[in-house]
Design an enzyme around this catalytic site. Structure first.
Site, PDB file in Angstrom:
ATOM      1  N   ARG A 179     -10.462   0.408  -6.805  1.00 55.05           N
ATOM      2  CA  ARG A 179     -11.137  -0.799  -6.339  1.00 55.05           C
ATOM      3  C   ARG A 179     -12.041  -1.309  -7.457  1.00 55.05           C
ATOM      4  NH1 ARG A 179      -7.659   0.074  -3.480  1.00 55.05           N
ATOM      5  NH2 ARG A 179      -7.592   0.303  -1.213  1.00 55.05           N
ATOM      6  N   LYS A 236       4.365   4.448  -5.424  1.00 57.63           N
ATOM      7  CA  LYS A 236       4.701   3.463  -4.392  1.00 57.63           C
ATOM      8  C   LYS A 236       4.802   2.088  -5.040  1.00 57.63           C
ATOM      9  CE  LYS A 236       1.032   5.264  -2.833  1.00 57.63           C
ATOM     10  NZ  LYS A 236      -0.292   5.397  -2.170  1.00 57.63           N
ATOM     11  N   ASP A 269      -2.374   4.598   2.586  1.00 57.51           N
ATOM     12  CA  ASP A 269      -2.994   5.791   3.172  1.00 57.51           C
ATOM     13  C   ASP A 269      -2.053   6.469   4.159  1.00 57.51           C
ATOM     14  OD1 ASP A 269      -5.186   4.760   1.786  1.00 57.51           O
ATOM     15  OD2 ASP A 269      -5.998   3.786   3.575  1.00 57.51           O
TER      16      ASP A 269
END
Length: 318
Positions: A179, A236, A269
């Site tokens: 982040r 991912k 998550d």
């Protein structure tokens, strides 16, 4: 069972500790109060997926002594999380975030967390010897957000504790959640690489790796992580197939269609929980990745980070 994943023994269940921060979530139209946090989301989905399996999922964080904290603790316990590692700080309260989603389910966050109980907890003199006692826990799960919550001096103490935990036989699972609002990319790169050198499993989102290293293919992220010492790497790529690699080989596992994306919160998550649960339960890498895609696909079809338990996809044999 791979050595990256502990096998349940007759002496007792596998103990997994997830370390991070949970906040009150405000979102939806009309606005609703929920909760979320990357490592907490993974812990809850992991506890659901491991129900009936000899494993205990613990959450390590800090809450205040206010009614909101009482409510969070009660909800986590109802989900099957073990909460004895949740510190309660007098006079403090959880952080808060507002979430907005567009027509494609992509989200935007607004945070109020600088004075949260978790911030004070991570900035204090954490007793790492107790938190990471290898005689009590088998696995530590943490994320890039977890690392960002530590001030630099305390982060260095965490690295030392992680190395000691790893030498004592503990396993480390890491999600790269980055982040930019929390710290600079160069700070995050250094910290991530310190953890990847110790990690048994890394769950990387290519978008986050791009923010840290610039545009590059998943294969480059795989090679970098394996080269640092991580033993099992999952990258991912959104709707594209995920890439999983170990020294033994590499797999590309396709995603599954989602009729309508409502909210992409906790997509990564929940993917992490599906993959780790699949591997813990003895599944192969392709089977675990397929389960991860199913769980993530179910989660993004609902608003908020935590979907109803009845909306969870069924586990498939294998």
């Amino acid at each position: 069972m791979s050595s990256h994943f502990p096998a349940a023994a007759s002496a007792g269940p596998v103990h997994i500790v997830s370390l991070g921060e949970c906040m009150i979530e405000i979102g939806g139209q009309p606005l609703k109060r929920r909760y979320g946090g990357d490592t907490l989301n993974t812990a809850i989905y992991l506890a659901r997926l491991l129900q009936g399996w000899p494993a205990e999922v613990h959450y390590a964080t800090a809450l205040g002594d206010d009614p909101l904290s009482d409510g969070l603790l009660s909800q986590w316990q109802d989900e099957g999380l073990f909460t004895e590692r949740v510190a309660r700080l007098p006079g403090r309260a959880p952080g808060l975030y507002l979430i907005e989603t567009d027509d494609r389910g992509e989200r935007r966050f607004f945070y109020w967390r600088n004075d949260s109980a978790a911030r004070h907890y991570f900035g204090g003199e954490l007793d790492f010897a107790t938190l990471l006692n290898p005689s009590q826990i088998d696995v530590l799960y943490l994320s890039g957000i977890t690392l960002a919550l530590f001030p630099p001096a305390r982060r260095e103490a965490l690295f030392e504790a992680l190395a000691a935990f790893r030498r004592a036989g503990g396993l480390i699972w890491f999600d790269n959640n980055f982040r930019p609002a929390l710290w600079r990319a160069d700070q995050a790169r250094e910290a991530h690489e310190r953890v990847l050198a110790l990690a048994d499993v890394a769950l990387l989102t290519l978008d986050d790796e791009t923010l840290l290293y610039g545009p590059h293919p998943a294969q480059q992220a795989v090679q970098r992580s394996l080269g640092l010492g991580c033993r099992e790497v999952v990258v991912k790529q959104g709707a594209r197939p995920c890439v999983v690699a170990t020294e033994a080989g590499q797999w590309h596992v396709p995603t599954q269609p989602v009729a309508r994306v409502v909210d992409t919160s906790a997509a990564g998550d929940s993917f992490a929980a599906g993959y780790l649960a699949g591997r813990l339960r003895g599944g192969s890498i392709p089977e675990a990745a397929a389960l991860a895609h199913r769980v993530s696909g179910a989660v993004i079809a609902w608003p908020g980070a935590i979907i109803p338990r009845e909306a969870m996809p069924a586990l498939q044999p294998g």
